[in-house]
Structures are given as structure tokens and as C-alpha cells.
Enzyme design. Structure first.
Site, PDB file in Angstrom:
ATOM      1  CG  HIS A 267     -21.125   9.903  13.480  1.00 16.67           C
ATOM      2  ND1 HIS A 267     -21.033  11.260  13.369  1.00 16.67           N
ATOM      3  CD2 HIS A 267     -22.220   9.669  14.262  1.00 16.67           C
ATOM      4  CE1 HIS A 267     -22.023  11.820  14.038  1.00 16.67           C
ATOM      5  NE2 HIS A 267     -22.751  10.875  14.592  1.00 16.67           N
ATOM      6  CG  HIS A 306     -20.244  16.765   6.496  1.00 16.96           C
ATOM      7  ND1 HIS A 306     -21.606  16.917   6.554  1.00 16.96           N
ATOM      8  CD2 HIS A 306     -19.816  16.565   7.759  1.00 16.96           C
ATOM      9  CE1 HIS A 306     -21.979  16.824   7.823  1.00 16.96           C
ATOM     10  NE2 HIS A 306     -20.916  16.605   8.574  1.00 16.96           N
ATOM     11  CG  ASP A 364     -14.105  14.888  12.967  1.00 13.16           C
ATOM     12  OD1 ASP A 364     -14.073  15.493  14.048  1.00 13.16           O
ATOM     13  OD2 ASP A 364     -15.069  14.224  12.582  1.00 13.16           O
TER      14      ASP A 364
HETATM   15  N1  CMC Z   1     -12.124  10.375   0.487  1.00 11.19           N
HETATM   16  C1  CMC Z   1     -12.207   9.998  -0.801  1.00 11.19           C
HETATM   17  N2  CMC Z   1     -13.357   9.935  -1.495  1.00 11.19           N
HETATM   18  C2  CMC Z   1     -14.466  10.257  -0.825  1.00 11.19           C
HETATM   19  C3  CMC Z   1     -14.469  10.660   0.513  1.00 11.19           C
HETATM   20  C4  CMC Z   1     -13.236  10.723   1.172  1.00 11.19           C
HETATM   21  N3  CMC Z   1     -13.153  11.111   2.446  1.00 11.19           N
HETATM   22  N4  CMC Z   1     -15.730  10.929   0.907  1.00 11.19           N
HETATM   23  C5  CMC Z   1     -16.509  10.688  -0.149  1.00 11.19           C
HETATM   24  N5  CMC Z   1     -15.751  10.289  -1.200  1.00 11.19           N
HETATM   25  C6  CMC Z   1     -16.199   9.994  -2.562  1.00 11.19           C
HETATM   26  C7  CMC Z   1     -16.999   8.693  -2.639  1.00 11.19           C
HETATM   27  O1  CMC Z   1     -16.155   7.601  -2.897  1.00 11.19           O
HETATM   28  C8  CMC Z   1     -17.946   8.990  -3.767  1.00 11.19           C
HETATM   29  O2  CMC Z   1     -17.250   8.866  -4.969  1.00 11.19           O
HETATM   30  P1  CMC Z   1     -18.018   8.360  -6.328  1.00 11.19           P
HETATM   31  O3  CMC Z   1     -19.044   9.392  -6.630  1.00 11.19           O
HETATM   32  O4  CMC Z   1     -16.929   8.245  -7.344  1.00 11.19           O
HETATM   33  O5  CMC Z   1     -18.609   7.016  -5.961  1.00 11.19           O
HETATM   34  C9  CMC Z   1     -18.278  10.468  -3.587  1.00 11.19           C
HETATM   35  O6  CMC Z   1     -17.131  11.029  -2.926  1.00 11.19           O
HETATM   36  C10 CMC Z   1     -19.527  10.727  -2.745  1.00 11.19           C
HETATM   37  O7  CMC Z   1     -19.330  10.099  -1.481  1.00 11.19           O
HETATM   38  P2  CMC Z   1     -20.450   9.420  -0.603  1.00 11.19           P
HETATM   39  O8  CMC Z   1     -19.843   8.232   0.095  1.00 11.19           O
HETATM   40  O9  CMC Z   1     -21.686   9.189  -1.417  1.00 11.19           O
HETATM   41  O10 CMC Z   1     -20.738  10.559   0.454  1.00 11.19           O
HETATM   42  P3  CMC Z   1     -21.557  10.396   1.793  1.00 11.19           P
HETATM   43  O11 CMC Z   1     -22.315  11.650   1.956  1.00 11.19           O
HETATM   44  O12 CMC Z   1     -22.324   9.129   1.803  1.00 11.19           O
HETATM   45  O13 CMC Z   1     -20.406  10.262   2.890  1.00 11.19           O
HETATM   46  C11 CMC Z   1     -18.891  10.735   4.621  1.00 11.19           C
HETATM   47  C12 CMC Z   1     -20.043  11.270   3.757  1.00 11.19           C
HETATM   48  C13 CMC Z   1     -18.548  11.768   5.689  1.00 11.19           C
HETATM   49  C14 CMC Z   1     -19.304   9.410   5.313  1.00 11.19           C
HETATM   50  C15 CMC Z   1     -17.661  10.464   3.693  1.00 11.19           C
HETATM   51  O14 CMC Z   1     -17.303  11.662   3.035  1.00 11.19           O
HETATM   52  C16 CMC Z   1     -16.495   9.909   4.473  1.00 11.19           C
HETATM   53  O15 CMC Z   1     -16.446   8.689   4.726  1.00 11.19           O
HETATM   54  N6  CMC Z   1     -15.484  10.787   4.859  1.00 11.19           N
HETATM   55  C17 CMC Z   1     -14.351  10.341   5.626  1.00 11.19           C
HETATM   56  C18 CMC Z   1     -14.755  10.160   7.060  1.00 11.19           C
HETATM   57  C19 CMC Z   1     -14.924  11.492   7.785  1.00 11.19           C
HETATM   58  O16 CMC Z   1     -14.055  12.357   7.719  1.00 11.19           O
HETATM   59  N7  CMC Z   1     -16.022  11.575   8.529  1.00 11.19           N
HETATM   60  C20 CMC Z   1     -16.289  12.735   9.384  1.00 11.19           C
HETATM   61  C21 CMC Z   1     -17.496  13.508   8.966  1.00 11.19           C
HETATM   62  S1  CMC Z   1     -17.532  15.086   9.820  1.00 11.19           S
HETATM   63  C22 CMC Z   1     -17.970  14.673  11.404  1.00 11.19           C
HETATM   64  C23 CMC Z   1     -19.412  14.564  11.603  1.00 11.19           C
HETATM   65  O17 CMC Z   1     -20.133  15.564  11.391  1.00 11.19           O
HETATM   66  O18 CMC Z   1     -19.849  13.455  11.998  1.00 11.19           O
END
Ligand code: CMC
Length: 429
Positions: A267, A306, A364
Site C-alpha cells: 500500500h 494496481h 508511487d
Molecule cells: N510486479 C510483478 N508482477 C506483478 C506485480 C508487480 N508489481 N503486481 C502484480 N503482479 C502480477 C502477479 O504476480 C499476478 O501474476 P499471475 O497472474 O501470474 O499470478 C498478476 O500480476 C495479478 O496480480 P495480483 O497480485 O493478483 O494483483 P493485486 O490486485 O492483488 O495486487 C498490488 C495489486 C498493487 C498489491 C500489486 O500490483 C503490487 O504488489 N504492486 C507492487 C506494489 C505497489 O506498487 N503498490 C502501490 C499501489 S498504488 C498506491 C496505492 O493506491 O495504494
């Protein structure tokens, strides 16, 4: 809000079907009202709230597919360009843009109530000097409830308003002192006459030894960072604030809970994680190897992806432009870290792994670079996010408390633990 459509659920043979009304918001997809679902004797199961609206709200709207973000209906691009942070705060809190008179009154209230009770400074001194500023923020913001008893009656609309103004006014001071305490600098005081962002820079960087001159380009960039982070509908920390507040907890305690949630790297901790990642990669030559590690799922590319935006994060485009302005002002365009970030962005945007998963840079990815260029240490990135998000949190809290239909938040569960069993004495295990 109710449509004349229902979703019909045949949940058990021989039982009458359940009619679930379909609700319509002003914008966004229709929503099935499952409140009567309990009649079936079952629960719905939706970990992570992937298909569940946890509340009704009039504050912020996100269209993740189109990459749109509106505060009270106003597009974020227009607010970032034409508004300032305090006007945006007024809008989020009150629902409308202020008249000139209302704006002047709001600015005065916030900018003149930014000092901390002197005894709060002793709360800072209870922490180790090397404590992370977010740990200090959680503690000190929670401690505000012990200092401002006169605005804790949550059933009183005036008390709620005073608490909201106090939080918005004092949070930059708390964040700045958390930094100064960590650095061993003497506590500083706000200066009336400066804008919200200028005052924050002044409290962070001034010393008793010489006059601190605020650079207007940097102050404007910071103000924009505040606007972009001010609210984001029902994200994890806002939902935390709502859940904490649903029990009737006081607003300072609820915001402390929001700060604790924001701290996590998925987050608010992401902008800090971006800079750490850039340090770890080191230089452009190592990008290919790093990207292979991302694709092998050994780690994530921080600042990408995201939960809601699956096309682009509209805040990221504005932040990229702000990033350009700040680096130009400071003559840092050839900064190796910035070059490295641009190389990562370029590769990620053309690589099928990221395209297929709709992973784009989020706000971010750029905000960390801007903050770093301004001279703000990495450990202060998340406190700055918390500072900006305080208005969003308190707006959601106030909206919830004012709703006569408010109920304590109490999710149910799918229990998969042991069935009933009898206690076994220690010598028989
Ligand atoms: N790098 C590499 N792979 C990723 C990333 C990433 N940053 N984010 C998601 N994926 C992959 C994930 O491994 C999955 O792959 P597969 O389908 O092969 O299993 C696929 O993309 C879908 O990901 P998810 O984990 O189901 O997506 P989510 O909606 O649960 O997670 C997130 C969203 C923001 C937690 C995640 O994208 C993440 O951890 N990003 C990095 C941290 C980040 O930059 N966070 C800031 C968010 S913006 C600020 C805010 O609004 O809070």
C-alpha cells in the site's frame, strides 16, 4: 438508487428463490444488494473484497478500466492543475468547492491550528531516535486522543469537524517532527503566512541558525503530491479507518489505525520500496537480470500494478509531469537513478509479461523520485503519503458516522479449522 431489476437466486431445491435487488450508483457498475442473503443460512465468501462493495459513499470515484479518478465528481487532472491542497481538502470534507470566503476561512482554520500541544513533544522523546517515522506517526497520532478531549464526542457534528480540522492542520507538523527527532535536529515550529506545502518544507528543513527559503517549484510539486494522494475510495487504509470507526472509536485512534495499515509495502510503503529497488538494481546494465527475477516471481516490480487501475493510473501521468518539472528545476535530468527508473518503465511497458497482466506504473513509481529529488529521505515517503491521505480518511470517517444507518463492521468467515474435539491432558498428547 434502486433499479427495478433483481438477481434471482435459486439456492436450494424446494425453497422459494431469493430476489436480490440490483442497485445503481451515479457512476460505476451496478451492485447486487445481498443484505437479505442471510435468510438462506449461508454467507458469501470474498476474501480481499474482490467483488464486494463494503459501503455506500459520495466522496471519490475510480474507473479502473478507463483510468479515471474523481474527487466529488471533479477529475483529478483538473484538481492537480487548478486547485491547491487545502481547497481539495475542503472539497473532500464538505462535498463542494469553497467560495472565496469559505476558502479563506478554511485556510485560516487549518494554517493557524498547526501547532502541537507542547507536551506532545515529550511523546516523541519516548521513542528511540532510530525509530521509523511511521512508527512515531502511529504512536503520536493515536496520542492526540489524550490531548484533545474537547473534540471527542463523535455524536456531535461540531466535534467531528474540529477533530477533522485538527488532524489536517497538525499532521504535517507531526510528520516533520518525526523526521527531525530521528535526525537529532531540534523540534521546529510552523510559520504562519506560508502555504500548507511551504510550511511542511519549512518545518522539515529549517534550522534555528539561518533563514530557510522555500523553492516555489518544489512547494508546488509537493502540493500536487498531496492532492494526488488525498483520497482513493475504499483502499485498505481507508477501509481500516472505517472499520475502526464503526465501533465508535475516536477519530484520532481511527486515523492512527489507518496510518498503521498504510505502512505496508503493498500500500503506502510502495514509494519507499521503489527507491530501495532502484538502489538494489544499481545501474541500467542490471535491469535485464532484475526483470527476469520479476518474471520468475522471485520479487515484484515495485511501483507497478494496481488492484483497481488495469489500464493506467491517472495519478501516474500527472506525477511523471511533476517529476520532469522538479528534475528540470534542480538540474537533475541526468541523475542515474532517474535514468534507471525510465529504463525500467520502458522495458516493463513493452514486455508481454506486464502487458498481459495489465501492469502499468502507479503513482508511487514517480512520487518516490520526486520526493527524493526534493531532498526528502526515503523513510519519510510513507509519512508524507499518510499526511496527504489524512483528509481522505477523515472524510470517509465523517461520512460514515453521519449516516444514521451505520452499523459496526463485522465480517463473517469460512471456518476451515479443526471440527469440535475434546481437550487432551498434557501427559496424553
Ligand atoms: N510486479 C510483478 N508482477 C506483478 C506485480 C508487480 N508489481 N503486481 C502484480 N503482479 C502480477 C502477479 O504476480 C499476478 O501474476 P499471475 O497472474 O501470474 O499470478 C498478476 O500480476 C495479478 O496480480 P495480483 O497480485 O493478483 O494483483 P493485486 O490486485 O492483488 O495486487 C498490488 C495489486 C498493487 C498489491 C500489486 O500490483 C503490487 O504488489 N504492486 C507492487 C506494489 C505497489 O506498487 N503498490 C502501490 C499501489 S498504488 C498506491 C496505492 O493506491 O495504494
Amino acid at each position: 438508487m434502486e433499479t427495478n431489476r433483481n438477481v434471482t437466486l435459486n439456492y436450494k431445491e424446494g425453497e422459494e428463490a431469493l430476489e436480490l435487488p440490483v442497485l445503481k450508483g451515479t457512476l460505476g457498475p451496478d451492485v447486487v444488494d445481498i443484505r437479505s442473503f442471510g435468510k438462506t443460512g449461508m454467507f458469501t465468501f470474498d476474501p480481499g473484497f474482490l467483488a464486494t462493495a463494503s459501503c455506500e459513499s459520495k466522496i471519490t470515484f475510480i474507473d479502473g478500466d478507463l483510468g479515471q479518478l474523481y474527487y466529488r465528481g471533479y477529475p483529478i487532472e483538473q484538481l492537480a492543475e487548478e486547485s491547491d491542497f487545502l481547497e481539495t481538502c475542503y472539497l473532500l470534507l464538505n462535498g463542494e468547492l469553497p467560495t472565496a470566503e469559505q476558502k479563506a476561512d478554511f485556510d485560516r482554520k487549518v494554517l493557524r491550528h498547526n501547532m502541537l500541544h507542547d507536551q506532545i513533544l515529550t511523546v516523541f522523546k519516548g521513542f528511540r531516535r532510530d525509530a521509523h517515522p511511521m512508527a512515531v506517526m502511529v504512536g503520536v497520532v493515536g496520542a492526540l486522543s489524550a490531548f484533545y478531549h474537547d473534540s471527542l464526542d463523535i455524536s456531535d457534528a461540531h466535534h467531528r469537524e474540529v477533530s477533522a480540522h485538527r488532524l489536517i492542520a497538525k499532521i504535517p507538523n507531526i510528520a516533520a517532527q518525526a523526521y527531525r527527532y530521528n535526525k537529532g535536529l531540534p523540534f521546529s515550529y510552523p510559520k504562519n503566512g506560508l502555504s500548507y506545502a511551504e510550511n511542511f518544507l519549512h518545518m522539515m528543513f529549517s534550522t534555528p541558525c539561518e533563514e530557510y527559503k522555500v523553492n516555489p517549484v518544489l512547494a508546488r510539486a509537493l502540493d500536487r503530491i498531496f492532492i494526488l494522494h488525498a483520497d482513493h475510495e475504499q483502499n485498505a487504509s481507508t477501509s481500516t479507518v472505517r472499520l475502526a470507526g464503526s465501533s465508535g472509536a475516536n477519530p484520532f485512534a481511527c486515523i492512527a489505525a489507518g496510518i498503521a495499515c498504510l505502512w505496508g509495502p503493498s500500500h503506502g510503503g510502495a514509494n519507499e520500496a521503489v527507491l530501495k529497488m532502484l538502489d538494489e538494481i544499481g545501474s541500467v546494465e542490471n535491469v535485464a537480470e532484475f526483470m527476469q527475477g520479476v518474471k520468475d516471481k522471485r520479487y515484484k516490480l515495485m511501483g507497478f500494478g494496481h488492484r483497481v487501475y488495469k489500464n493506467m493510473d491517472p495519478r501516474a501521468a500527472i506525477m511523471k509531469q511533476t517529476c520532469d518539472e522538479v528534475l528540470n528545476e534542480l538540474g537533475l535530468h541526468n541523475d542515474p537513478k532517474f535514468k534507471l527508473a525510465m529504463e525500467l518503465e520502458k522495458i516493463a511497458l513493452s514486455d508481454p509479461y506486464f502487458i498481459e497482466r495489465k501492469l502499468y506504473p502507479n503513482v508511487d513509481f514517480y512520487s518516490g523520485i520526486v520526493l527524493s529529488a526534493i531532498g526528502i529521505p526515503v523513510s519519510m515517503f510513507t509519512p508524507i503519503f499518510a499526511l496527504a491521505r489524512t483528509v481522505g480518511w477523515i472524510s470517509h470517517w465523517a461520512e460514515m458516522i453521519a449516516d444514521p444507518a451505520m452499523k459496526i463492521g463485522r465480517p463473517r468467515q469460512l471456518y476451515t479449522g479443526s471440527p469440535r474435539r475434546d481437550y487432551v491432558a498434557t501427559d496424553k498428547r
